[in-house]
Design a protein around this motif. Sequence first.
Motif, PDB file in Angstrom:
ATOM      1  N   ASP A 179      -8.051   1.135 -15.271  1.00  0.00           N
ATOM      2  CA  ASP A 179      -8.539   1.424 -13.844  1.00  0.00           C
ATOM      3  C   ASP A 179      -9.095   0.079 -13.182  1.00  0.00           C
ATOM      4  OD1 ASP A 179      -9.174   3.170 -11.420  1.00  0.00           O
ATOM      5  OD2 ASP A 179     -11.035   3.874 -12.137  1.00  0.00           O
ATOM      6  N   TRP A 180      -8.094  -1.043 -13.143  1.00  0.00           N
ATOM      7  CA  TRP A 180      -8.668  -2.164 -12.541  1.00  0.00           C
ATOM      8  C   TRP A 180      -8.504  -2.269 -11.124  1.00  0.00           C
ATOM      9  CZ3 TRP A 180      -6.375  -5.690 -17.030  1.00  0.00           C
ATOM     10  CH2 TRP A 180      -7.124  -5.393 -18.218  1.00  0.00           C
ATOM     11  N   LEU A 181      -7.502  -1.530 -10.596  1.00  0.00           N
ATOM     12  CA  LEU A 181      -7.153  -1.775  -9.165  1.00  0.00           C
ATOM     13  C   LEU A 181      -7.853  -0.724  -8.263  1.00  0.00           C
ATOM     14  CD1 LEU A 181      -3.473  -2.347  -9.570  1.00  0.00           C
ATOM     15  CD2 LEU A 181      -5.168  -4.042  -9.315  1.00  0.00           C
ATOM     16  N   SER A 182      -8.999  -0.134  -8.685  1.00  0.00           N
ATOM     17  CA  SER A 182      -9.630   0.848  -7.812  1.00  0.00           C
ATOM     18  C   SER A 182     -10.408   0.229  -6.630  1.00  0.00           C
ATOM     19  CB  SER A 182     -10.576   1.840  -8.571  1.00  0.00           C
ATOM     20  OG  SER A 182      -9.993   2.468  -9.687  1.00  0.00           O
ATOM     21  N   GLU A 183     -11.045  -0.812  -7.052  1.00  0.00           N
ATOM     22  CA  GLU A 183     -11.850  -1.507  -5.864  1.00  0.00           C
ATOM     23  C   GLU A 183     -10.823  -2.039  -4.993  1.00  0.00           C
ATOM     24  OE1 GLU A 183     -15.161  -2.813  -3.989  1.00  0.00           O
ATOM     25  OE2 GLU A 183     -14.937  -1.509  -5.586  1.00  0.00           O
ATOM     26  N   VAL A 184      -9.665  -2.683  -5.353  1.00  0.00           N
ATOM     27  CA  VAL A 184      -8.706  -3.047  -4.600  1.00  0.00           C
ATOM     28  C   VAL A 184      -8.098  -1.975  -3.567  1.00  0.00           C
ATOM     29  CG1 VAL A 184      -6.397  -4.341  -4.405  1.00  0.00           C
ATOM     30  CG2 VAL A 184      -8.120  -5.103  -6.291  1.00  0.00           C
ATOM     31  N   ARG A 185      -8.056  -0.869  -4.173  1.00  0.00           N
ATOM     32  CA  ARG A 185      -7.369   0.259  -3.362  1.00  0.00           C
ATOM     33  C   ARG A 185      -8.602   0.333  -2.203  1.00  0.00           C
ATOM     34  NH1 ARG A 185      -5.439   2.228  -8.087  1.00  0.00           N
ATOM     35  NH2 ARG A 185      -7.158   3.822  -8.181  1.00  0.00           N
ATOM     36  N   ARG A 186      -9.943   0.416  -2.819  1.00  0.00           N
ATOM     37  CA  ARG A 186     -10.978   0.921  -1.568  1.00  0.00           C
ATOM     38  C   ARG A 186     -10.919  -0.173  -0.591  1.00  0.00           C
ATOM     39  NH1 ARG A 186     -13.486   2.990  -6.376  1.00  0.00           N
ATOM     40  NH2 ARG A 186     -14.616   0.705  -6.938  1.00  0.00           N
ATOM     41  N   GLN A 187     -11.075  -1.255  -0.873  1.00  0.00           N
ATOM     42  CA  GLN A 187     -11.184  -2.633  -0.126  1.00  0.00           C
ATOM     43  C   GLN A 187      -9.896  -2.350   0.994  1.00  0.00           C
ATOM     44  OE1 GLN A 187     -13.545  -4.341   0.886  1.00  0.00           O
ATOM     45  NE2 GLN A 187     -14.690  -3.532  -1.099  1.00  0.00           N
ATOM     46  N   ALA A 188      -8.724  -2.077   0.571  1.00  0.00           N
ATOM     47  CA  ALA A 188      -7.235  -1.984   1.196  1.00  0.00           C
ATOM     48  C   ALA A 188      -7.384  -0.863   2.082  1.00  0.00           C
ATOM     49  CB  ALA A 188      -6.373  -1.881   0.367  1.00  0.00           C
ATOM     50  N   GLY A 189      -8.064   0.301   1.712  1.00  0.00           N
ATOM     51  CA  GLY A 189      -8.090   1.498   2.627  1.00  0.00           C
ATOM     52  C   GLY A 189      -9.161   1.344   3.827  1.00  0.00           C
ATOM     53  N   SER A 190     -10.247   0.424   3.495  1.00  0.00           N
ATOM     54  CA  SER A 190     -11.279   0.091   4.365  1.00  0.00           C
ATOM     55  C   SER A 190     -10.469  -0.768   5.396  1.00  0.00           C
ATOM     56  CB  SER A 190     -12.272  -0.679   3.839  1.00  0.00           C
ATOM     57  OG  SER A 190     -13.079   0.168   2.988  1.00  0.00           O
ATOM     58  N   VAL A 191      -9.568  -1.555   5.229  1.00  0.00           N
ATOM     59  CA  VAL A 191      -8.876  -2.508   6.156  1.00  0.00           C
ATOM     60  C   VAL A 191      -7.977  -1.698   6.899  1.00  0.00           C
ATOM     61  CG1 VAL A 191      -7.558  -4.565   6.297  1.00  0.00           C
ATOM     62  CG2 VAL A 191      -9.444  -4.476   4.452  1.00  0.00           C
ATOM     63  N   VAL A 192      -7.103  -0.716   6.171  1.00  0.00           N
ATOM     64  CA  VAL A 192      -5.947   0.040   6.871  1.00  0.00           C
ATOM     65  C   VAL A 192      -6.548   1.156   7.611  1.00  0.00           C
ATOM     66  CG1 VAL A 192      -3.806   1.210   6.412  1.00  0.00           C
ATOM     67  CG2 VAL A 192      -4.614  -0.578   5.118  1.00  0.00           C
ATOM     68  N   ALA A 193      -7.799   1.555   7.519  1.00  0.00           N
ATOM     69  CA  ALA A 193      -8.378   2.712   8.253  1.00  0.00           C
ATOM     70  C   ALA A 193      -8.229   2.633   9.720  1.00  0.00           C
ATOM     71  CB  ALA A 193      -9.849   2.929   7.729  1.00  0.00           C
ATOM     72  N   PRO A 194      -8.594   1.487  10.189  1.00  0.00           N
ATOM     73  CA  PRO A 194      -8.491   1.222  11.669  1.00  0.00           C
ATOM     74  C   PRO A 194      -7.125   1.625  12.136  1.00  0.00           C
ATOM     75  CG  PRO A 194     -10.097  -0.367  11.021  1.00  0.00           C
ATOM     76  CD  PRO A 194      -9.421   0.395  10.012  1.00  0.00           C
ATOM     77  N   LEU A 195      -6.275   1.088  11.316  1.00  0.00           N
ATOM     78  CA  LEU A 195      -4.788   1.233  11.985  1.00  0.00           C
ATOM     79  C   LEU A 195      -4.315   2.739  11.772  1.00  0.00           C
ATOM     80  CD1 LEU A 195      -3.208  -1.730   9.652  1.00  0.00           C
ATOM     81  CD2 LEU A 195      -3.828  -1.769  12.170  1.00  0.00           C
ATOM     82  N   TYR A 196      -4.965   3.453  11.048  1.00  0.00           N
ATOM     83  CA  TYR A 196      -4.438   4.839  10.891  1.00  0.00           C
ATOM     84  C   TYR A 196      -5.392   5.587  12.120  1.00  0.00           C
ATOM     85  CZ  TYR A 196      -2.696   4.901   6.213  1.00  0.00           C
ATOM     86  OH  TYR A 196      -1.559   4.944   5.323  1.00  0.00           O
ATOM     87  N   TRP A 197      -6.413   5.341  12.529  1.00  0.00           N
ATOM     88  CA  TRP A 197      -7.140   5.581  13.858  1.00  0.00           C
ATOM     89  C   TRP A 197      -6.374   5.462  14.982  1.00  0.00           C
ATOM     90  CZ3 TRP A 197      -9.888   4.161  18.053  1.00  0.00           C
ATOM     91  CH2 TRP A 197     -10.572   5.175  18.811  1.00  0.00           C
ATOM     92  N   VAL A 198      -5.968   4.331  14.911  1.00  0.00           N
ATOM     93  CA  VAL A 198      -5.312   3.664  16.398  1.00  0.00           C
ATOM     94  C   VAL A 198      -4.115   4.529  16.351  1.00  0.00           C
ATOM     95  CG1 VAL A 198      -4.065   1.856  17.454  1.00  0.00           C
ATOM     96  CG2 VAL A 198      -6.213   1.421  16.516  1.00  0.00           C
TER      97      VAL A 198
END
Length: 309
Positions: free
Chosen positions: A40-59
Amino acid sequence: MVYAGLSSSNRSSDSSVGILGLLAYLGAAVVLMVVDHRGDWLSEVRRQAGSVVAPLYWVASSPVRLATTGYEQFASRQRLNEENAQLRENLLVANARLYRLEAVANENQRLRELLGGTRGYQLDVQLASILDIDLDPFRHRVVLDQGARQGVNVGQAMIDAGGLAGQVTDVQPHRSTALLITDPDHAVPVQVVRSGLRLIAYGTGRSDVIEVRNIPQSGDIEAGDVLVTSGIGGGFPAGFPVGTITSLRPDATQTFLEADARPASAAARSGEVLLVSTSELVDSAVAVAGPPREGDDHVEAEDDEDSGP
């Protein structure tokens, strides 16, 4: 020919490189999945990536959300307009019913007041509506919707909620005419309630004043006294209010007094009146003698003693 051979070898090498690269990517993906699944080493990476991609989903979802919001606003506005129209219609209907109930309540109140004017008397009364009013200075008359076919007779007294209003003077099959007590040609025998003094009240041609003439200087009468019908002559039942004395003055000869009175009735402003038949009085002596004066009981007792043995 040499050119064609070189092209085939280049295409083969490019395909081999592409396949090897794809296999490398697949291998790396498998390794990363295994490592992530075990540690479970990539959980933090996924969270950060989700934060970065969230505005794109909102737009990306903005057009859909705007369309949905606009539709809801339009539907809400249309629904509010329909409810507003329905409520306005209900209010109009409720107001119409309220006005009708108010008219019925006023009519019932007038009828109660009319019937209350005969309280204490057992008289034959008949309800009539006023069709026309003539308040010419020399003619105070009203036209009623009852006539000979309904049992109206000439000479019947007419009263309203306040008291005596006039007398029937002309009868037709379905109509009749009544003379108001304020007419200059009308006169009615009256009696002062307080003192029992009997007088005659005359119409003056004014709807707010009747006149009492030929009052003796020694007559017990004063402003504020109430006048009622005396019953003398049999034309009017005794005891109905006629008016209230408002002022007194000497006449032109200084021998008698004259008085102005405010009429008790308001037939000119009423919609209904009662026609009273004097022949239906229970005790005709009451109609002739009028209301008792103060001290009459004492006088009657003395008469009984004088007539005794």
